[in-house]
Scaffold this motif. Structure first.
Motif, mmCIF file in Angstrom:
data_model
loop_
_atom_site.group_PDB
_atom_site.id
_atom_site.type_symbol
_atom_site.label_atom_id
_atom_site.label_comp_id
_atom_site.label_asym_id
_atom_site.label_seq_id
_atom_site.Cartn_x
_atom_site.Cartn_y
_atom_site.Cartn_z
ATOM 1 N N THR A 7 -8.388 14.989 3.259
ATOM 2 C CA THR A 7 -8.029 13.881 4.155
ATOM 3 C C THR A 7 -7.735 14.382 5.566
ATOM 4 O O THR A 7 -7.307 15.514 5.769
ATOM 5 C CB THR A 7 -6.797 13.109 3.625
ATOM 6 O OG1 THR A 7 -5.685 13.998 3.540
ATOM 7 C CG2 THR A 7 -7.079 12.508 2.261
ATOM 8 N N TRP A 8 -7.974 13.497 6.520
ATOM 9 C CA TRP A 8 -7.732 13.745 7.943
ATOM 10 C C TRP A 8 -7.029 12.542 8.548
ATOM 11 O O TRP A 8 -7.281 11.405 8.148
ATOM 12 C CB TRP A 8 -9.058 13.859 8.708
ATOM 13 C CG TRP A 8 -9.829 15.099 8.535
ATOM 14 C CD1 TRP A 8 -10.776 15.343 7.589
ATOM 15 C CD2 TRP A 8 -9.782 16.258 9.350
ATOM 16 N NE1 TRP A 8 -11.310 16.575 7.770
ATOM 17 C CE2 TRP A 8 -10.716 17.163 8.851
ATOM 18 C CE3 TRP A 8 -9.027 16.618 10.468
ATOM 19 C CZ2 TRP A 8 -10.926 18.408 9.417
ATOM 20 C CZ3 TRP A 8 -9.233 17.855 11.029
ATOM 21 C CH2 TRP A 8 -10.171 18.735 10.517
ATOM 22 N N GLN A 9 -6.253 12.781 9.582
ATOM 23 C CA GLN A 9 -5.711 11.708 10.411
ATOM 24 C C GLN A 9 -6.784 11.326 11.430
ATOM 25 O O GLN A 9 -7.377 12.209 12.067
ATOM 26 C CB GLN A 9 -4.445 12.173 11.127
ATOM 27 C CG GLN A 9 -3.782 11.115 11.975
ATOM 28 C CD GLN A 9 -3.140 10.039 11.115
ATOM 29 O OE1 GLN A 9 -2.595 10.316 10.065
ATOM 30 N NE2 GLN A 9 -3.225 8.814 11.579
ATOM 31 N N GLN A 15 -11.517 4.925 14.485
ATOM 32 C CA GLN A 15 -11.890 4.833 13.071
ATOM 33 C C GLN A 15 -13.397 4.696 12.891
ATOM 34 O O GLN A 15 -13.975 5.367 12.034
ATOM 35 C CB GLN A 15 -11.175 3.677 12.378
ATOM 36 C CG GLN A 15 -11.539 3.596 10.896
ATOM 37 C CD GLN A 15 -10.637 2.690 10.107
ATOM 38 O OE1 GLN A 15 -9.428 2.734 10.285
ATOM 39 N NE2 GLN A 15 -11.204 1.882 9.259
ATOM 40 N N THR A 46 0.369 4.799 5.036
ATOM 41 C CA THR A 46 0.126 5.425 6.330
ATOM 42 C C THR A 46 -1.322 5.182 6.725
ATOM 43 O O THR A 46 -2.239 5.770 6.152
ATOM 44 C CB THR A 46 0.408 6.940 6.269
ATOM 45 O OG1 THR A 46 1.732 7.132 5.789
ATOM 46 C CG2 THR A 46 0.255 7.575 7.641
ATOM 47 N N GLY A 48 -4.800 4.919 9.182
ATOM 48 C CA GLY A 48 -5.478 5.847 10.072
ATOM 49 C C GLY A 48 -5.830 7.162 9.409
ATOM 50 O O GLY A 48 -5.834 8.204 10.046
ATOM 51 N N ARG A 49 -6.133 7.135 8.110
ATOM 52 C CA ARG A 49 -6.518 8.348 7.397
ATOM 53 C C ARG A 49 -7.907 8.163 6.808
ATOM 54 O O ARG A 49 -8.264 7.080 6.357
ATOM 55 C CB ARG A 49 -5.523 8.692 6.303
ATOM 56 C CG ARG A 49 -4.146 8.813 6.880
ATOM 57 C CD ARG A 49 -3.226 9.889 6.443
ATOM 58 N NE ARG A 49 -3.680 11.074 5.805
ATOM 59 C CZ ARG A 49 -3.710 12.267 6.391
ATOM 60 N NH1 ARG A 49 -3.383 12.397 7.649
ATOM 61 N NH2 ARG A 49 -4.060 13.317 5.714
ATOM 62 N N CYS A 51 -10.698 9.901 4.030
ATOM 63 C CA CYS A 51 -10.700 10.759 2.848
ATOM 64 C C CYS A 51 -12.120 11.017 2.375
ATOM 65 O O CYS A 51 -12.912 10.090 2.252
ATOM 66 C CB CYS A 51 -9.904 10.096 1.728
ATOM 67 S SG CYS A 51 -9.840 11.051 0.205
ATOM 68 N N LEU A 93 -11.154 12.867 14.922
ATOM 69 C CA LEU A 93 -10.152 13.303 13.949
ATOM 70 C C LEU A 93 -9.095 14.145 14.661
ATOM 71 O O LEU A 93 -9.410 14.939 15.538
ATOM 72 C CB LEU A 93 -10.814 14.111 12.832
ATOM 73 C CG LEU A 93 -11.915 13.356 12.079
ATOM 74 C CD1 LEU A 93 -12.666 14.290 11.144
ATOM 75 C CD2 LEU A 93 -11.344 12.181 11.321
ATOM 76 N N THR A 97 -4.555 18.176 11.020
ATOM 77 C CA THR A 97 -3.963 17.170 10.134
ATOM 78 C C THR A 97 -4.685 17.100 8.797
ATOM 79 O O THR A 97 -4.441 16.189 8.014
ATOM 80 C CB THR A 97 -3.975 15.770 10.785
ATOM 81 O OG1 THR A 97 -5.329 15.384 11.050
ATOM 82 C CG2 THR A 97 -3.150 15.740 12.064
#
Length: 106
Positions: A7-9, A15, A46, A48-49, A51, A93, A97
């Motif tokens: 996963t990344w922020q 997005q 949370t 804004g991630r 995957c 990205l 994170t």
């Protein structure tokens, strides 16, 4: 059986760009390794991630895919491009994170 999640922020407002990039990654990974992974975005908690996830027969199978990709010139070039975007501040990205997990089915 191993379940892999990476996963990344996502950078604020980016997005759509992150999802487009992720699908390019999936396409190239499939070409290089013959194995596909899924792309998803979080819808609760949370936000804004992004995957990436996939199932593998074993950790050895996952590591073999990583070795194939790491030796392929197109995958190396994609990584170099993404690293340059981080340096330029244009990456969709957020750097540093990433969170990677390996789950074993029981």
């Amino acid at each position: 059986m191993i379940h892999w999640r990476h996963t990344w922020q996502i950078a604020p407002g980016r997005q759509a760009d992150a999802v487009v990039r992720a699908h390019k990654d999936v396409t190239l990974w499939k070409e290089v390794t013959g194995h596909t992974f899924r792309v998803s975005v979080v819808t609760t908690g949370t936000l804004g991630r992004l995957c990436y996830s996939a199932d593998y027969e074993s950790m050895g199978a996952r590591e073999a895919d990583g070795a194939k990709a790491g030796a392929h010139p197109d995958w190396v070039a994609l990584g170099a491009k993404q690293n340059q975007e981080v340096r330029d501040g244009t990456s969709p990205l957020v750097p540093n994170t990433v969170h990677e997990e390996y789950w074993r089915y029981s």
